[in-house]
Design an enzyme around this catalytic site. Structure first.
Site, PDB file in Angstrom:
ATOM      1  N   TYR A   1       1.568   2.893   2.649  1.00 16.08           N
ATOM      2  CA  TYR A   1       1.596   4.131   1.868  1.00 16.08           C
ATOM      3  C   TYR A   1       0.647   5.162   2.479  1.00 16.08           C
ATOM      4  O   TYR A   1       1.022   6.318   2.704  1.00 16.08           O
ATOM      5  CB  TYR A   1       1.207   3.838   0.421  1.00 16.08           C
ATOM      6  CG  TYR A   1       1.241   5.056  -0.480  1.00 16.08           C
ATOM      7  CD1 TYR A   1       2.428   5.464  -1.070  1.00 16.08           C
ATOM      8  CD2 TYR A   1       0.092   5.799  -0.735  1.00 16.08           C
ATOM      9  CE1 TYR A   1       2.471   6.579  -1.895  1.00 16.08           C
ATOM     10  CE2 TYR A   1       0.120   6.918  -1.557  1.00 16.08           C
ATOM     11  CZ  TYR A   1       1.323   7.298  -2.136  1.00 16.08           C
ATOM     12  OH  TYR A   1       1.358   8.403  -2.941  1.00 16.08           O
TER      13      TYR A   1
ATOM     14  N   LYS B   1       1.590   8.823   4.324  1.00 17.63           N
ATOM     15  CA  LYS B   1       1.064  10.103   3.854  1.00 17.63           C
ATOM     16  C   LYS B   1       0.303  10.833   4.963  1.00 17.63           C
ATOM     17  O   LYS B   1       0.289  12.065   5.008  1.00 17.63           O
ATOM     18  CB  LYS B   1       0.181   9.884   2.630  1.00 17.63           C
ATOM     19  CG  LYS B   1       0.958   9.403   1.394  1.00 17.63           C
ATOM     20  CD  LYS B   1       2.099  10.338   1.048  1.00 17.63           C
ATOM     21  CE  LYS B   1       2.819   9.928  -0.221  1.00 17.63           C
ATOM     22  NZ  LYS B   1       3.915  10.872  -0.582  1.00 17.63           N
TER      23      LYS B   1
ATOM     24  N   THR C   1       0.168   8.784 -13.351  1.00 15.64           N
ATOM     25  CA  THR C   1       1.620   8.692 -13.304  1.00 15.64           C
ATOM     26  C   THR C   1       2.001   7.212 -13.373  1.00 15.64           C
ATOM     27  O   THR C   1       1.153   6.328 -13.207  1.00 15.64           O
ATOM     28  CB  THR C   1       2.158   9.287 -11.996  1.00 15.64           C
ATOM     29  OG1 THR C   1       1.654   8.505 -10.898  1.00 15.64           O
ATOM     30  CG2 THR C   1       1.735  10.743 -11.828  1.00 15.64           C
TER      31      THR C   1
END
Length: 261
Positions: free
Chosen positions: A154, A158, A191
């Site tokens: 991840y 990014k 989130t």
């Protein structure tokens, strides 16, 4: 009000979390928004509630991007704003560290988070240029700015998004496309993705998700988790003509997290 009046915007990964907040904010400020997600039922429901037009999309599919952008130009006449938000952390059951991460999980994360953004830019530049110019906003992360051995792929994706953004920005400027491209680097936004990460990390440390969250919060100088609206407001600024001279920038919105790490 009306900061993006008359603009046609496309937001990926808009069924929940940051994508939904961004799409809703653009609608509030006057844009016609196309909201996409791989979850058909979820994007239909979200788009209906915020006043956007829903499309089901797998961002890792080049054929899908070509078809979608063709439909957008045909149906809406133009594209001015492209927000690449769709992203995944990968299989929650798979190891994420550099020594044990399975290649299948690595490849899937890169397909969505990295290749998906590349395809969006590759095929989105043309429509935006034909519309007279506009803005591409790529969602990166503070994970591109600090080491992330607990979510290795991840973080690497990014970082790739951050670098790709600068290349797209320079290319578009030199080509005279009048397209700005910037990356936004959220910190810890509550989130569903972050909640799942805290559950996994808490279990790995013999803690509840809440206990892990409380401990993690100590590393954020401003002392609180973010709300999606914080990111949506930054994206709105970069998408609007207010940011007409801002391009190729990596902008963190993280409550000072990267200052302390």
């Amino acid at each position: 009000m009306g900061r993006v009046n008359g603009k046609i915007a496309l937001v990926t990964g808009a069924a929940q979390g940051l994508g939904r907040a961004i799409a809703a904010r653009l609608v509030e400020e006057g844009a016609t928004v196309i909201a996409t997600d791989i979850n058909a039922a979820a994007i239909e429901a979200a788009a209906g509630k915020i006043g956007a037009t829903a499309f089901t999309q797998d961002v890792s599919s080049e054929e899908g991007w070509i078809a979608l952008l063709g439909e957008v130009e045909s149906r809406f006449g133009a594209l001015h704003i492209l927000v690449n938000n769709a992203g995944i952390e990968g299989d929650p059951a798979a190891a994420k560290d550099p020594e044990n991460a399975p290649i299948e999980d690595w490849n899937r994360i890169f397909a969505v988070n990295g290749t998906g953004v590349f395809l969006a830019c590759k095929h989105g530049i043309g429509p935006i240029a034909r519309a007279g110019g506009g803005s591409i906003v790529n969602l990166s992360s503070v994970a591109s700015l600090v080491p992330t051995p607990f979510i290795t792929a991840y973080g690497a994706t990014k970082a790739a998004v951050e670098h790709l953004t600068r290349s797209v920005a320079l290319h578009c400027a030199q080509a005279g496309h009048h397209i700005r491209c910037n990356s936004v680097h959220p910190g810890q936004v509550r989130t569903p993705m972050l909640d799942k990460l805290f559950e996994r990390m808490g279990a790995a440390h013999g803690m509840t998700a809440q206990a892990f969250s409380d401990e993690f919060l100590k590393g954020i100088p401003m002392g609180d988790y973010q709300d999606p609206i914080d990111i949506a407001n930054l994206v709105l600024f970069l998408a609007s003509d207010e940011a007409r001279y801002v391009t190729g920038q990596a902008i963190a919105c993280d409550g000072g997290f990267t200052l302390a790490h």
